[in-house]
Design a protein around this motif. Structure first.
Motif, mmCIF file in Angstrom:
data_model
loop_
_atom_site.group_PDB
_atom_site.id
_atom_site.type_symbol
_atom_site.label_atom_id
_atom_site.label_comp_id
_atom_site.label_asym_id
_atom_site.label_seq_id
_atom_site.Cartn_x
_atom_site.Cartn_y
_atom_site.Cartn_z
ATOM 1 N N UNK A 1 -7.797 -5.774 2.307
ATOM 2 C CA UNK A 1 -7.726 -7.280 1.342
ATOM 3 C C UNK A 1 -6.016 -7.848 1.811
ATOM 4 N N UNK A 2 -5.382 -6.696 2.344
ATOM 5 C CA UNK A 2 -4.096 -7.410 3.047
ATOM 6 C C UNK A 2 -3.922 -8.167 4.013
ATOM 7 N N UNK A 3 -4.336 -7.891 4.977
ATOM 8 C CA UNK A 3 -4.765 -8.560 6.400
ATOM 9 C C UNK A 3 -5.281 -9.968 5.587
ATOM 10 N N UNK A 4 -6.306 -10.105 5.163
ATOM 11 C CA UNK A 4 -7.062 -11.665 4.519
ATOM 12 C C UNK A 4 -6.456 -12.345 4.208
ATOM 13 N N UNK A 5 -5.728 -12.063 2.872
ATOM 14 C CA UNK A 5 -4.347 -12.335 2.539
ATOM 15 C C UNK A 5 -3.073 -12.926 3.893
ATOM 16 N N UNK A 6 -2.825 -12.389 4.403
ATOM 17 C CA UNK A 6 -1.959 -12.372 5.742
ATOM 18 C C UNK A 6 -2.899 -13.981 6.395
#
Length: 97
Positions: A4-9
């Motif tokens: 999820x973090x990498x998707x947001x980034x």
């Protein structure tokens, strides 16, 4: 969670953030800053910090303005420049007793 973090980034890198998101964040920072100034210990800590690092103890306005001056393109630029590079992943597994 990492996914999820990498998707947001990735979304921020390509699309940036909205003005509404930035305004909400600015308001939260300002609110927390003002709330912290209700405590005499926090005021003393800030004065000491400003004096030590900036040689100017009365830098409250300067400090708050650092955040208020950020623009949406600044967030996108920093995300592209710093947050999409290689990273270190650390997994901590507690010893069993």
């Amino acid at each position: 969670m990492k996914k999820k973090i990498f998707e947001e980034l990735s979304l921020i890198s390509s699309n940036g953030i909205s003005e509404k998101e930035l305004t909400k964040t600015r308001n939260g920072i300002k609110s927390n800053f003002i709330s912290a100034m209700q405590n005499l210990d926090n005021i003393a800590d800030h004065l000491n910090h400003y004096n030590f690092y900036l040689n100017e103890p009365n830098s409250f306005e300067w400090d708050l303005n650092r955040y208020m001056l950020i623009q949406t393109y600044d967030v996108k630029s920093v995300c592209n420049e710093l947050l999409n590079k290689n990273y270190l992943e650390l997994n901590i597994i507690p010893k069993e007793k």
